[in-house]
Structure formats: structure tokens, C-alpha cells
Design an enzyme around this catalytic site. Sequence first.
Site, PDB file in Angstrom:
ATOM      1  N   ARG A  46       0.821  -1.211   0.000  1.00  0.00           N
ATOM      2  CA  ARG A  46       0.000   0.000   0.000  1.00  0.00           C
ATOM      3  C   ARG A  46       0.861   1.269   0.000  1.00  0.00           C
ATOM      4  NH1 ARG A  46      -2.386  -0.468   4.593  1.00  0.00           N
ATOM      5  NH2 ARG A  46      -1.742   1.468   5.565  1.00  0.00           N
ATOM      6  N   TYR A 101     -17.481  18.283 -13.625  1.00  0.00           N
ATOM      7  CA  TYR A 101     -17.860  16.927 -13.233  1.00  0.00           C
ATOM      8  C   TYR A 101     -18.567  16.921 -11.873  1.00  0.00           C
ATOM      9  CZ  TYR A 101     -17.575  11.900 -12.751  1.00  0.00           C
ATOM     10  OH  TYR A 101     -17.891  10.576 -12.608  1.00  0.00           O
ATOM     11  N   ASP A 170      -8.280  20.317 -12.965  1.00  0.00           N
ATOM     12  CA  ASP A 170      -8.661  19.004 -13.473  1.00  0.00           C
ATOM     13  C   ASP A 170      -8.317  18.971 -14.959  1.00  0.00           C
ATOM     14  OD1 ASP A 170     -10.054  16.812 -14.621  1.00  0.00           O
ATOM     15  OD2 ASP A 170     -11.381  16.714 -12.883  1.00  0.00           O
ATOM     16  N   LYS A 195      -9.920   8.125 -18.769  1.00  0.00           N
ATOM     17  CA  LYS A 195     -10.427   8.670 -20.039  1.00  0.00           C
ATOM     18  C   LYS A 195      -9.315   8.641 -21.104  1.00  0.00           C
ATOM     19  CE  LYS A 195     -14.264   9.804 -17.870  1.00  0.00           C
ATOM     20  NZ  LYS A 195     -14.435   8.852 -16.805  1.00  0.00           N
TER      21      LYS A 195
HETATM   22  C1  LIG Z   1     -13.449  15.845 -15.449  1.00  0.00           C
HETATM   23  C2  LIG Z   1     -13.484  14.575 -14.652  1.00  0.00           C
HETATM   24  N1  LIG Z   1     -12.796  14.485 -13.508  1.00  0.00           N
HETATM   25  C3  LIG Z   1     -12.810  13.364 -12.760  1.00  0.00           C
HETATM   26  C4  LIG Z   1     -13.543  12.260 -13.143  1.00  0.00           C
HETATM   27  C5  LIG Z   1     -13.568  11.022 -12.280  1.00  0.00           C
HETATM   28  O1  LIG Z   1     -12.835  10.001 -12.868  1.00  0.00           O
HETATM   29  P1  LIG Z   1     -13.072   8.434 -12.570  1.00  0.00           P
HETATM   30  O2  LIG Z   1     -14.349   8.044 -13.224  1.00  0.00           O
HETATM   31  O3  LIG Z   1     -11.846   7.801 -13.156  1.00  0.00           O
HETATM   32  O4  LIG Z   1     -13.149   8.273 -11.086  1.00  0.00           O
HETATM   33  C6  LIG Z   1     -14.276  12.305 -14.333  1.00  0.00           C
HETATM   34  C7  LIG Z   1     -15.091  11.150 -14.752  1.00  0.00           C
HETATM   35  O5  LIG Z   1     -15.845  11.230 -15.699  1.00  0.00           O
HETATM   36  C8  LIG Z   1     -14.247  13.492 -15.102  1.00  0.00           C
HETATM   37  O6  LIG Z   1     -14.945  13.597 -16.236  1.00  0.00           O
END
Ligand SMILES: Cc1ncc(COP(=O)(O)O)c(C=O)c1O
Length: 374
Positions: A46, A101, A170, A195
Site C-alpha cells: 500500500r 464533473y 482538473d 479517459k
Molecule cells: C473531469 C473529470 N474528472 C474526474 C472524473 C472522475 O474520474 P473516474 O471516473 O476515473 O473516477 C471524471 C469522470 O468522468 C471526469 O470527467
Amino acid sequence: MTSDGTRAVHAGLPTVHPGGPFGNNPVFASTFHMSGDPEGPFQYGRYANPTWVALEEAVGELEGADAASTVTFASGMAAVSGALLALAEPGATVVLPSDGYPATRAVGDHLAARGVTVRLAPTAADAQATALRGADLVWLETPSNPGLDVCDIARLCELAHAEGALVAVDNTLATPLGQNPLALGADLSVASGTKALTGHSDILLGYVACADRAVADRVRGWRTMTGGIPGPMEAWLAHRSLATLHLRVDRQAANALALATWLRGRAEVGDVRHPGLADDPAHAVASRQMRRYGCVVAFTLPGREHAERFLDALRLTAVATSFGATHSMAERRGRWPGDDVPAGFIRFSVGCEDTEDLIADVAQALDAALEDRA
Ligand SMILES: Cc1ncc(COP(=O)(O)O)c(C=O)c1O
């Protein structure tokens, strides 16, 4: 190595030695041999694993951070929540985007219930600038998902730093080959690697890349404590995917611009958004801070039923909730709670298919959606 493609192909790979492999093959270990007092880089599964360390070196190189300042996580939300919860102490003030998001705002609700002041403001027109007074941490998401608004990272960093705040961006939609938030002044670049970074719809991953080692240590300490670590298999697959990142994002961006331009010619399609369109409201700022405009195109059809007929008629494009993969996918965002979008709003993630095939698929589905109504 300065060019994107060369960095993506070589980042974090083993040094050349005769008989050695080309990749960082996964090390499956919950613990490591260690006698006496704890020492050495690998003690317990971990705390650290050689497969993530290699991925952290690679992602750090692409984001402009060193390996020790890059922390990979089990998912994008493990990374987002890890950064927010590690850095926002009770009594702190955090500024989040009111769009973007939705799960990030959900973490904001969690913080607000634990003594953090959370302010929300939209991404467009740098509206978060109006909420910075006395802030400790500012969270930007640009381009925002799913609205594709863009804010000026360098400008907001300057304003936020004047208030003594850290800035996190982000970077999921852009990827580090689309923009480098740390070079624009941000303190953290955070992303879902689920993604476009990994791009095959087969793993979940996240990361936080920091400008400052001390900030990264707080984020890594959070991960060690809470255990949101990536599995070695995921880390290896992610690292393997990086070698084609530049090919994928170039192709996706070219296809996205072609699709967005074509959609503009359809009478029933409204509010086509893509930061690469020269007359998109986001284009001026995007073209100053982005090298590639991403794979997402947003548009609005005249209502829920029309949008559902369109999605049902797609043949090549999958209906699914994600973006950034080699294959195209689309969804009606209004099917989820949390996004403030019209009922006919479509988020279309453009893949690496041949442009003509992709546009032909969208054209036949739009035609079918019109005919079904008749
Ligand atoms: C802009 C953005 N940030 C964070 C996330 C979260 O990612 P995860 O689904 O890998 O937890 C997403 C998921 O769609 C996202 O679109």
C-alpha cells in the site's frame, strides 16, 4: 526530449540493458522482503510498488512534475478526493466550479459538512475570479465536462496566488498533451486517467501531479493512509497506453473538429460546442493555453425523445458514459442527475475511427431520428 510524441513513447521506460525488457512489466506484490528497520523504496504494497513508480515518472514527465511529486490513484475520483481532502483543512475556504464533473461538487458537499467553506462559480468567463477572496484552495476544470467551457488558467492562478491559495486544475479532458497546467502556474494537475490518458475503456486510474514536493507528500500521505492505490496491472496497462497517447489525441482532436464543423450544418442540431471551433466562445482562451482541443463535442437536439431516437440509431458509435477512448461513444447527459443541461444535450466522445465513417454514422442517426418523428 522536448516533443510530445517522443516523450509519450519513452517516458518512464527502463534504461537500456542487454537482455532487459522494453516495458515495466507489472510487479504483483502485497509486501516485499525487508528485515530490520523499515528501509528501501518498497516495503509494503500500500506504500509503494515499482509499477506505479515507473508510471508516476512517466506521467510526471508529461505533466512537467518530477516522479516524487506525482501520485497515482485507483480512479480519477480517488485522485480528486485525495487532493481535496488532503489539502482542505476544517476552517479552510475552497472554490470549486459550479459546472464541471458533478462528483467533484459532491466531495465539496462532504467538505462543507466538515467545516470547510465551499464557494461555487462557473468556469466560463473566469467567473471563479469573483470568489477568490481569502481562499485557500481553488479548483479549476478546463475544458469543463460536459459543457466545454474554458477558463484562463494563468490569469486565475495569478489572482488566486495573490490571495495565498493553491490552485488545482482538473486536466482530464485536455490530457497533458493538450495542456500543462503546472507550466501555466497551477500547483496541482489532477486527472482521471480512465479517459483519454489510457484511452481504451478498460481501466480506471487517476493521478495528482504537483509543482511542489511538500504538497505531493501530503497527497501521497493521504493515499497511503486511505489505500486508494492503483493495482499493478492497471498501472502497467496505463503505462503501455501512454506510448500511443499522442497518436490517439491527435486523431481524436482532428475527428472532433471535423464532426463539430459538420454538425453546424444540421438545422435540428443546436449549440454545437468544441474548443477547437474558431468561433466557439472558449476558443480564444483555449488557443492560448491548449496544444490540442480534446475529443469531446457537445450539442443539443430538440428534446429528450429526439436525442434518444438519435442515440438508438447510432451503429458505429457506442452509447456509454465516458470519453476519451479509441472508439466513439455518446450519451444524453440529462439521464444523470447533477449536470445542468437541456434534456436533448448530447456529449459525444470522438474516437479514432476514419472521419468519413464517423460522420456517416452520425448523419444516418440524425436522419433516422428525424424520420421516426414523422
Ligand atoms: C473531469 C473529470 N474528472 C474526474 C472524473 C472522475 O474520474 P473516474 O471516473 O476515473 O473516477 C471524471 C469522470 O468522468 C471526469 O470527467
